[in-house]
Design an enzyme around this catalytic site. Structure first.
Site, PDB file in Angstrom:
ATOM      1  N   TRP A   1       0.806  -1.231   0.000  1.00 46.45           N
ATOM      2  CA  TRP A   1       0.000   0.000   0.000  1.00 46.45           C
ATOM      3  C   TRP A   1       0.839   1.281   0.000  1.00 46.45           C
ATOM      4  O   TRP A   1       1.800   1.402   0.752  1.00 46.45           O
ATOM      5  CB  TRP A   1      -0.881   0.008   1.253  1.00 46.45           C
ATOM      6  CG  TRP A   1      -1.516   1.332   1.485  1.00 46.45           C
ATOM      7  CD1 TRP A   1      -1.004   2.375   2.221  1.00 46.45           C
ATOM      8  CD2 TRP A   1      -2.752   1.795   0.950  1.00 46.45           C
ATOM      9  NE1 TRP A   1      -1.863   3.448   2.183  1.00 46.45           N
ATOM     10  CE2 TRP A   1      -2.944   3.111   1.411  1.00 46.45           C
ATOM     11  CE3 TRP A   1      -3.737   1.212   0.131  1.00 46.45           C
ATOM     12  CZ2 TRP A   1      -4.074   3.867   1.084  1.00 46.45           C
ATOM     13  CZ3 TRP A   1      -4.853   1.963  -0.191  1.00 46.45           C
ATOM     14  CH2 TRP A   1      -5.013   3.273   0.282  1.00 46.45           C
TER      15      TRP A   1
ATOM     16  N   ASN B   1       0.157   5.747   0.076  1.00 49.61           N
ATOM     17  CA  ASN B   1      -0.626   6.971  -0.137  1.00 49.61           C
ATOM     18  C   ASN B   1       0.312   8.180  -0.181  1.00 49.61           C
ATOM     19  O   ASN B   1       1.313   8.089  -0.914  1.00 49.61           O
ATOM     20  CB  ASN B   1      -1.851   7.098   0.788  1.00 49.61           C
ATOM     21  CG  ASN B   1      -1.630   7.089   2.270  1.00 49.61           C
ATOM     22  OD1 ASN B   1      -1.239   6.087   2.835  1.00 49.61           O
ATOM     23  ND2 ASN B   1      -1.931   8.188   2.946  1.00 49.61           N
ATOM     24  N   ASP B   2       0.031   9.244   0.485  1.00 47.27           N
ATOM     25  CA  ASP B   2       0.696  10.545   0.261  1.00 47.27           C
ATOM     26  C   ASP B   2       2.210  10.523   0.017  1.00 47.27           C
ATOM     27  O   ASP B   2       2.945   9.855   0.745  1.00 47.27           O
ATOM     28  CB  ASP B   2       0.535  11.438   1.496  1.00 47.27           C
ATOM     29  CG  ASP B   2      -0.851  11.471   2.053  1.00 47.27           C
ATOM     30  OD1 ASP B   2      -1.740  10.821   1.522  1.00 47.27           O
ATOM     31  OD2 ASP B   2      -1.038  12.156   3.069  1.00 47.27           O
TER      32      ASP B   2
ATOM     33  N   TRP C   1      -4.699   0.320   3.523  1.00 47.24           N
ATOM     34  CA  TRP C   1      -4.100   1.251   4.487  1.00 47.24           C
ATOM     35  C   TRP C   1      -3.945   0.578   5.850  1.00 47.24           C
ATOM     36  O   TRP C   1      -4.804  -0.196   6.266  1.00 47.24           O
ATOM     37  CB  TRP C   1      -4.986   2.493   4.604  1.00 47.24           C
ATOM     38  CG  TRP C   1      -4.373   3.613   5.387  1.00 47.24           C
ATOM     39  CD1 TRP C   1      -3.609   4.610   4.882  1.00 47.24           C
ATOM     40  CD2 TRP C   1      -4.484   3.845   6.791  1.00 47.24           C
ATOM     41  NE1 TRP C   1      -3.210   5.459   5.903  1.00 47.24           N
ATOM     42  CE2 TRP C   1      -3.736   5.006   7.087  1.00 47.24           C
ATOM     43  CE3 TRP C   1      -5.109   3.183   7.855  1.00 47.24           C
ATOM     44  CZ2 TRP C   1      -3.613   5.535   8.374  1.00 47.24           C
ATOM     45  CZ3 TRP C   1      -4.984   3.703   9.136  1.00 47.24           C
ATOM     46  CH2 TRP C   1      -4.249   4.875   9.384  1.00 47.24           C
TER      47      TRP C   1
ATOM     48  N   PHE D   1       2.725   9.584  10.272  1.00 46.18           N
ATOM     49  CA  PHE D   1       1.850  10.199   9.270  1.00 46.18           C
ATOM     50  C   PHE D   1       2.650  11.189   8.406  1.00 46.18           C
ATOM     51  O   PHE D   1       3.847  11.351   8.556  1.00 46.18           O
ATOM     52  CB  PHE D   1       0.682  10.899   9.973  1.00 46.18           C
ATOM     53  CG  PHE D   1      -0.541  10.018  10.116  1.00 46.18           C
ATOM     54  CD1 PHE D   1      -0.450   8.634  10.084  1.00 46.18           C
ATOM     55  CD2 PHE D   1      -1.807  10.591  10.279  1.00 46.18           C
ATOM     56  CE1 PHE D   1      -1.583   7.823  10.209  1.00 46.18           C
ATOM     57  CE2 PHE D   1      -2.953   9.790  10.402  1.00 46.18           C
ATOM     58  CZ  PHE D   1      -2.837   8.413  10.362  1.00 46.18           C
ATOM     59  N   SER D   2       1.924  11.879   7.535  1.00 43.77           N
ATOM     60  CA  SER D   2       2.588  12.712   6.517  1.00 43.77           C
ATOM     61  C   SER D   2       3.381  13.879   7.098  1.00 43.77           C
ATOM     62  O   SER D   2       3.106  14.352   8.200  1.00 43.77           O
ATOM     63  CB  SER D   2       1.543  13.254   5.546  1.00 43.77           C
ATOM     64  OG  SER D   2       1.115  12.185   4.734  1.00 43.77           O
TER      65      SER D   2
ATOM     66  N   ARG E   1      -2.247  17.916  11.713  1.00 45.81           N
ATOM     67  CA  ARG E   1      -1.203  17.090  11.090  1.00 45.81           C
ATOM     68  C   ARG E   1      -0.597  17.644   9.794  1.00 45.81           C
ATOM     69  O   ARG E   1      -0.986  18.671   9.292  1.00 45.81           O
ATOM     70  CB  ARG E   1      -1.760  15.703  10.804  1.00 45.81           C
ATOM     71  CG  ARG E   1      -2.994  15.681   9.920  1.00 45.81           C
ATOM     72  CD  ARG E   1      -3.377  14.213   9.656  1.00 45.81           C
ATOM     73  NE  ARG E   1      -4.599  14.101   8.894  1.00 45.81           N
ATOM     74  CZ  ARG E   1      -5.804  13.921   9.414  1.00 45.81           C
ATOM     75  NH1 ARG E   1      -5.955  13.847  10.719  1.00 45.81           N
ATOM     76  NH2 ARG E   1      -6.867  13.838   8.632  1.00 45.81           N
TER      77      ARG E   1
ATOM     78  N   GLU F   1      -6.021  18.823   4.964  1.00 48.77           N
ATOM     79  CA  GLU F   1      -4.857  17.965   5.155  1.00 48.77           C
ATOM     80  C   GLU F   1      -3.719  18.452   4.267  1.00 48.77           C
ATOM     81  O   GLU F   1      -3.925  19.228   3.331  1.00 48.77           O
ATOM     82  CB  GLU F   1      -5.178  16.512   4.752  1.00 48.77           C
ATOM     83  CG  GLU F   1      -6.350  15.907   5.499  1.00 48.77           C
ATOM     84  CD  GLU F   1      -6.601  14.439   5.155  1.00 48.77           C
ATOM     85  OE1 GLU F   1      -6.769  13.649   6.090  1.00 48.77           O
ATOM     86  OE2 GLU F   1      -6.647  14.085   3.963  1.00 48.77           O
TER      87      GLU F   1
ATOM     88  N   TRP G   1      -9.481   8.991  -1.815  1.00 49.16           N
ATOM     89  CA  TRP G   1      -9.866   8.174  -0.652  1.00 49.16           C
ATOM     90  C   TRP G   1     -11.216   7.482  -0.842  1.00 49.16           C
ATOM     91  O   TRP G   1     -11.513   6.530  -0.123  1.00 49.16           O
ATOM     92  CB  TRP G   1      -9.874   9.020   0.623  1.00 49.16           C
ATOM     93  CG  TRP G   1      -8.492   9.232   1.186  1.00 49.16           C
ATOM     94  CD1 TRP G   1      -7.820  10.414   1.301  1.00 49.16           C
ATOM     95  CD2 TRP G   1      -7.612   8.222   1.698  1.00 49.16           C
ATOM     96  NE1 TRP G   1      -6.573  10.196   1.854  1.00 49.16           N
ATOM     97  CE2 TRP G   1      -6.424   8.866   2.110  1.00 49.16           C
ATOM     98  CE3 TRP G   1      -7.703   6.834   1.862  1.00 49.16           C
ATOM     99  CZ2 TRP G   1      -5.348   8.174   2.670  1.00 49.16           C
ATOM    100  CZ3 TRP G   1      -6.622   6.152   2.410  1.00 49.16           C
ATOM    101  CH2 TRP G   1      -5.470   6.814   2.805  1.00 49.16           C
TER     102      TRP G   1
END
Ligand code: FRU
Length: 498
Positions: free
Chosen positions: A36, A38-39, A63, A95-96, A169, A221, A303
C-alpha cells in the site's frame, strides 16, 4: 490477516499469476513494488538526488500502520526503492510530513560538518483515537547524517504537542530567509496554522487562517506554502488538500495566492481554486531545496476508492512530477502546472503531423494500428470547438478525454473504462473549467497503463484520472468531425518500471 497475506503471497508466486499480479502496473509513474502507498512525504532534493518518502504500509495492500517508505531518483522518473525510512513507534504511526536540508545546522544534529536532513512528521497514536481524540496527533522530528539513508528519531519527540484539535497534522516546513527562521504550515481540521522555530525543535504559533474561506466539505490535510515569481514579484502559494469536498467528489487540492510576511498569510482572493480538477490527484505538495523551481507531486488516487482499486500486488501510485508556474488570464492570476522538463529524457522520437482536418474519425494508432503505452500526445488546435480523443481496447472499453464548447469545460469520461464495480462512484465523467481566454487551445496528455493526465492551455486546466481496463488500451483516435488540428505530436514514453 497474516494467514490471508501468506495465501496471497503464495498465489502471486505461481508463474502464471505473475503477469496478473502486475496487471495495471504504471510504467512511468512511481508505484511501490508491493503493498500500500498513499501521500508523498518528505520530498527533498539533496546532492543531486530527489528523495521521495511516502505513506507506506509494508504488510498489506490496504491502508494500515503508517511507515515512511523511501525512493530516490536523479531524474524524477527512474526511481529506486530504498529501505523503509521511518517505522511506527511508541508515539504511534508515522503520518505525513516534510523534510528539509538544515544547511546552517540550526538543529545542532549535524556532526563533523555533515549537513543534517531533518524530517518533520505527524505522530499519530491510534490507541488514543477512541477515548482521547485530542491526544492522537503531535508533530515529531527525525534526522539523517548520511544523506537520507538512516533516520534517527529525536529523543525528545514530540516537538509540537496537540493544542486540542483532533485533526492536527501534515507539517510542511520551509526556511524563511528574511526572518532567518523555519515556518511550519500545518493542517488543523478546518484551517491552517503557522508556527515558527529557530531550530526545528522549539515551535511558536504565529497565526491561523482558513476557517472563513475555501472549500469545507471535508478535513483539511497536507498543506504547503512557498513562493513563485510573478514578473519579478514574489507571490505566495498556499496549498490545502481536502478530503472529501473536491469538485469531482472525494479528495482534491485547493490553492490560494497571497502574501506571507513570516507571520500571517493574506490571500489576494478567497475564491477556491483547484490545482487539479480530476478525481485522482491528492495530498500533493512540493519538493524542498529546489531553489526557485517548484516541483509538485500528488498521490494518484482518491480516498473514495483508494483501498478498493483492482490491483493485486501493490495499491496506488504517484502522479507525474509537475512544475508549478503563475499565469495571468485577464485580471486573474492562476496557478498552472505542467509536466517537468525531465519528461523529455524518457521519450523516444516524436511523430509529428501538421494541419490535419479530421473528417469522421482519425486514428492516431500509427502504421501498426496499435499504440503502446505509455505515451505523450501534444495537440495544438487553432479554433475552439468540441473535441474528443478516445483511448480504447478491442473489448469496447475506453477513456474519452476532450473539450465541450457549450459548457466551456474539459472532461475525462471513464464511464466505460473497464473494471468499475469496486466502487459505485468510480465510473463517472469528470469536468474542469477552461480558464484560458486564448482563441487557440493546446493540450498535453500523458497516458500510462492505468492513468491519464491532461494539461490544457499551458497547464491552466489540469485533470488526472485512473482507470483499469480488462485488457491494456492499444488504440487512440480522435472523433471530432471538422476540427482542424494544427499540430499533433505523438511520442512513445520509455518504461522506467523495473
Ligand atoms: C492524507 C492523509 C494525511 C495523513 C495520512 C495518513 O491522505 O489522511 O492527512 O497524514 O493521509 O496516511
Amino acid at each position: 490477516m497474516l494467514g490471508l497475506q501468506l495465501i496471497t503471497a503464495h498465489l502471486l508466486a505461481q508463474p502464471g499469476n505473475k503477469l496478473k499480479a502486475e496487471q495495471h502496473r504504471p510504467q512511468m509513474h512511481f508505484s511501490p513494488k508491493a503493498h500500500w502507498v498513499n501521500d508523498p512525504n518528505g520530498m527533498v532534493y539533496h546532492k543531486g538526488i530527489y528523495h521521495l518518502f511516502y505513506q507506506y504500509y509494508p504488510n498489506s495492500t490496504v491502508w494500515g500502520p503508517m511507515h515512511w517508505g523511501h525512493a530516490t531518483s536523479k531524474d524524477l522518473f527512474n526511481w529506486q526503492e530504498q529501505p523503509i525510512a521511518l517505522y511506527p513507534d511508541s508515539l504511534g504511526y508515522i503520518f505525513s510530513g516534510s523534510a528539509v536540508v538544515d544547511k546552517n545546522n540550526t538543529s545542532g544534529f549535524g556532526k563533523k560538518g555533515q549537513v543534517p536532513l531533518v524530517a518533520i512528521y505527524t505522530s499519530h497514536n491510534p490507541k488514543a483515537e477512541k477515548d482521547k481524540p485530542l491526544e492522537v496527533e503531535h508533530q515529531s522530528i527525525a534526522y539523517s547524517l548520511d544523506d537520507g539513508k538512516i533516520w534517527i528519531k529525536y529523543s525528545r519527540n514530540p516537538v509540537l504537542k496537540n493544542p486540542g484539535i483532533s485533526d492536527f497534522r501534515d507539517p510542511k516546513v520551509m526556511w524563511f530567509e528574511p526572518a532567518k527562521k523555519w515556518i511550519m504550515t500545518l493542517a488543523a481540521k478546518d484551517h491552517i496554522s503557522f508556527y515558527s522555530s529557530p531550530d526545528l525543535k522549539n515551535w511558536s504559533k504565529e497565526s491561523e487562517i482558513g476557517k472563513e474561506f475555501g472549500a469545507h466539505g471535508g478535513v483539511w490535510e497536507c498543506p504547503d506554502l512557498f513562493s513563485l515569481d510573478d514578473n519579478g514579484k514574489k507571490v505566495w502559494v498556499l496549498i490545502v488538500n481536502i478530503n472529501p469536498g473536491a469538485p469531482n467528489k472525494g479528495s482534491g487540492t485547493q490553492y490560494f495566492l497571497g502574501d506571507f510576511d513570516g507571520h500571517t498569510f493574506s490571500p489576494f482572493s478567497t475564491d477556491t481554486k483547484w490545482a487539479d480538477y480530476g478525481p485522482d490527484d491528492y495530498a500533493g505538495i512540493t519538493w524542498s531545496n529546489t531553489g526557485k523551481r517548484k516541483i509538485f507531486l500528488g498521490w494518484m488516487s482518491n480516498w473514495m476508492y483508494a483501498n478498493q482499486v483492482p490491483t493485486l500486488k501493490w495499491r496506488n501510485a504517484m502522479t507525474i512530477p509537475r512544475e508549478l508556474k503563475l499565469r495571468h488570464v485577464g485580471d486573474d492570476l492562476l496557478l498552472a502546472s505542467e509536466p517537468v522538463a525531465e519528461l523529455l529524457t524518457i521519450q523516444s522520437k516524436p511523430v509529428i503531423t501538421q494541419n490535419i482536418t479530421v473528417t469522421k474519425r482519425m486514428d492516431i494508432s500509427g502504421k501498426t494500428g496499435k499504440v503502446k503505452l505509455p505515451c505523450r500526445i501534444n495537440l495544438a488546435i487553432d479554433k475552439i470547438d468540441d473535441f474528443s480523443l478516445v483511448i480504447s481496447n478491442d473489448l469496447g472499453e475506453e477513456i474519452k478525454v476532450g473539450y465541450d464548447k457549450a459548457q466551456n469545460q474539459y472532461f475525462i469520461d471513464r464511464t466505460k473504462s473497464g473494471k468499475k464495480d469496486f466502487h459505485k462512484e468510480f465510473a463517472e465523467r469528470h469536468v474542469a473549467p477552461r480558464f484560458s481566454n486564448n482563441a487557440k487551445m493546446n493540450m498535453v496528455l500523458v497516458i500510462d497503463i492505468s492513468s491519464i493526465e491532461l494539461f490544457a492551455d499551458d497547464g491552466l486546466s489540469v485533470m488526472t484520472s485512473v482507470f483499469f481496463p480488462n485488457k491494456t488500451y492499444s488504440r487512440i483516435h480522435i472523433q471530432s468531425p471538422g476540427i482542424v488540428i494544427k499540430k499533433l505530436e505523438y511520442v512513445k514514453l520509455l518504461s522506467t518500471w523495473k
